[in-house]
Write a protein that holds these residues in place. Structure first.
Motif, PDB file in Angstrom:
ATOM      1  N   ALA A   1      -6.788   1.574   4.833  1.00 39.23           N
ATOM      2  CA  ALA A   1      -5.700   0.923   4.110  1.00 39.23           C
ATOM      3  C   ALA A   1      -5.198  -0.303   4.869  1.00 39.23           C
ATOM      4  CB  ALA A   1      -4.559   1.909   3.886  1.00 39.23           C
TER       5      ALA A   1
ATOM      6  N   SER B   1      -5.377   3.202  -3.007  1.00 35.16           N
ATOM      7  CA  SER B   1      -6.238   4.367  -3.165  1.00 35.16           C
ATOM      8  C   SER B   1      -6.456   4.683  -4.642  1.00 35.16           C
ATOM      9  CB  SER B   1      -5.619   5.559  -2.427  1.00 35.16           C
ATOM     10  OG  SER B   1      -6.477   6.656  -2.407  1.00 35.16           O
TER      11      SER B   1
ATOM     12  N   GLU C   1      -8.398   7.074   6.395  1.00 31.22           N
ATOM     13  CA  GLU C   1      -7.933   6.345   5.225  1.00 31.22           C
ATOM     14  C   GLU C   1      -6.768   5.427   5.578  1.00 31.22           C
ATOM     15  OE1 GLU C   1      -6.918   6.838   0.491  1.00 31.22           O
ATOM     16  OE2 GLU C   1      -6.859   8.630   1.755  1.00 31.22           O
TER      17      GLU C   1
ATOM     18  N   GLN D   1      -9.056  -1.047  -6.919  1.00 33.96           N
ATOM     19  CA  GLN D   1      -9.176  -2.108  -5.927  1.00 33.96           C
ATOM     20  C   GLN D   1      -9.837  -3.349  -6.523  1.00 33.96           C
ATOM     21  OE1 GLN D   1      -8.303  -2.077  -2.314  1.00 33.96           O
ATOM     22  NE2 GLN D   1      -6.915  -0.686  -3.362  1.00 33.96           N
TER      23      GLN D   1
ATOM     24  N   ASN E   1      -7.297  -7.983   1.939  1.00 37.74           N
ATOM     25  CA  ASN E   1      -7.136  -8.174   0.489  1.00 37.74           C
ATOM     26  C   ASN E   1      -5.690  -8.212   0.014  1.00 37.74           C
ATOM     27  OD1 ASN E   1      -9.990  -8.018   0.230  1.00 37.74           O
ATOM     28  ND2 ASN E   1      -9.847  -5.781   0.274  1.00 37.74           N
TER      29      ASN E   1
ATOM     30  N   GLY F   1       0.828  -1.193   0.000  1.00 38.73           N
ATOM     31  CA  GLY F   1       0.000   0.000   0.000  1.00 38.73           C
ATOM     32  C   GLY F   1       0.864   1.245   0.000  1.00 38.73           C
TER      33      GLY F   1
ATOM     34  N   TYR G   1      -3.586  -2.003  -0.849  1.00 33.98           N
ATOM     35  CA  TYR G   1      -4.385  -0.779  -0.868  1.00 33.98           C
ATOM     36  C   TYR G   1      -3.561   0.313  -1.527  1.00 33.98           C
ATOM     37  CZ  TYR G   1      -7.322   3.146   0.544  1.00 33.98           C
ATOM     38  OH  TYR G   1      -8.145   4.256   0.533  1.00 33.98           O
TER      39      TYR G   1
ATOM     40  N   SER H   1      -7.738  -3.072   4.578  1.00 32.12           N
ATOM     41  CA  SER H   1      -7.716  -3.623   3.228  1.00 32.12           C
ATOM     42  C   SER H   1      -6.488  -4.498   3.001  1.00 32.12           C
ATOM     43  CB  SER H   1      -7.746  -2.496   2.185  1.00 32.12           C
ATOM     44  OG  SER H   1      -7.686  -3.022   0.877  1.00 32.12           O
ATOM     45  N   ILE H   2      -5.350  -4.051   3.510  1.00 33.11           N
ATOM     46  CA  ILE H   2      -4.123  -4.833   3.355  1.00 33.11           C
ATOM     47  C   ILE H   2      -4.242  -6.158   4.091  1.00 33.11           C
ATOM     48  CG2 ILE H   2      -1.675  -4.924   3.995  1.00 33.11           C
ATOM     49  CD1 ILE H   2      -1.572  -1.899   3.369  1.00 33.11           C
TER      50      ILE H   2
END
Length: 222
Positions: free
Chosen positions: A120, A132, A116, A137, A127, A106, A130, A123-124
């Motif tokens: 992030a 942005s 944010e 995504q 998934n 990210g 990240y 999300s990391i």
């Protein structure tokens, strides 16, 4: 595991900035900072001595002793499962591309909102990445899950896709492809449409995640 706090290590030589960001993101909940460091060398030493290795390391780029490029290289070599979020004032494509090639999961500007940063980190963890506005995504997750089909690309588009992961300008790429800058920009725009992205960083991410380009482990200090 996903219901437990995300264990974080944070390296940044600006103490006030580091502690301020830590205060903001921990106040949002679900995050526990277990290691703080002033530079990459301190981070690596603390990681080696830690009983529990953090899930994600947040690092700056410009740090004394060991900068961000050197730090991520060591992190990815020693702890292959540890993710890295780059949080820096450097948002130029050159820096982002270098960090992507070194395995960053990210990349955020320090001017972003604390919310944010938490998004992030989540999300990391969930998934694997990240980026942005730097990367779609939807495409990123699809690539990680092998659920995406590569669109039909021309030989020139594939060639440009590989060059997008380099530090070369479009003028230099045109020379290496033995064509004009206008033609290169045309190939780029075609790739934007086919891959549904809108930046060179996005193209580089796509090339690396899809296996078109091998990740370069070379380190270029700032």
């Amino acid at each position: 595991m996903k219901n437990n706090p995300i264990l974080i290590a944070y390296a940044d030589d600006h103490t006030a900035v580091r502690k301020g960001i830590i205060a903001f993101i921990t106040a949002l909940g679900g995050i526990k900072v277990v290691i703080e460091a002033n530079n990459g060398a301190e981070l690596i030493k603390a990681m080696e001595q830690a009983e529990t290795v953090p899930e994600i390391c947040i690092i700056d780029i410009k740090m004394p002793v060991m900068n961000g490029f050197e730090t991520i290289s060591v992190l990815k070599q020693k702890w292959k499962n540890v993710k890295v979020l780059v949080l820096s004032t450097f948002i130029e494509e050159l820096y982002v591309l270098k960090m992507i090639r070194l395995g960053a999961n990210g990349y955020l500007s320090k001017s972003c909102d604390p919310e944010e940063i938490k998004a992030a980190l989540v999300s990391i963890r969930n998934n694997g990445m990240y980026f942005s506005d730097f990367f779609s995504q939807k495409i990123a997750v699809a690539l990680d899950n092998r659920h995406i089909r590569l669109p039909k690309l021309t030989e020139k588009e594939l060639q440009l896709l590989k060059y997008c992961c380099s530090d070369h300008t479009y003028v230099q790429i045109a020379e290496m492809m033995n064509t004009t800058q206008k033609s290169v920009e045309g190939y780029r725009d075609s790739l934007f449409r086919k891959l549904k992205v809108n930046s060179r960083v996005s193209l580089a991410m796509f090339a690396i995640k899809s296996g078109i380009v091998t990740v370069d482990q070379g380190v270029t200090p700032i």
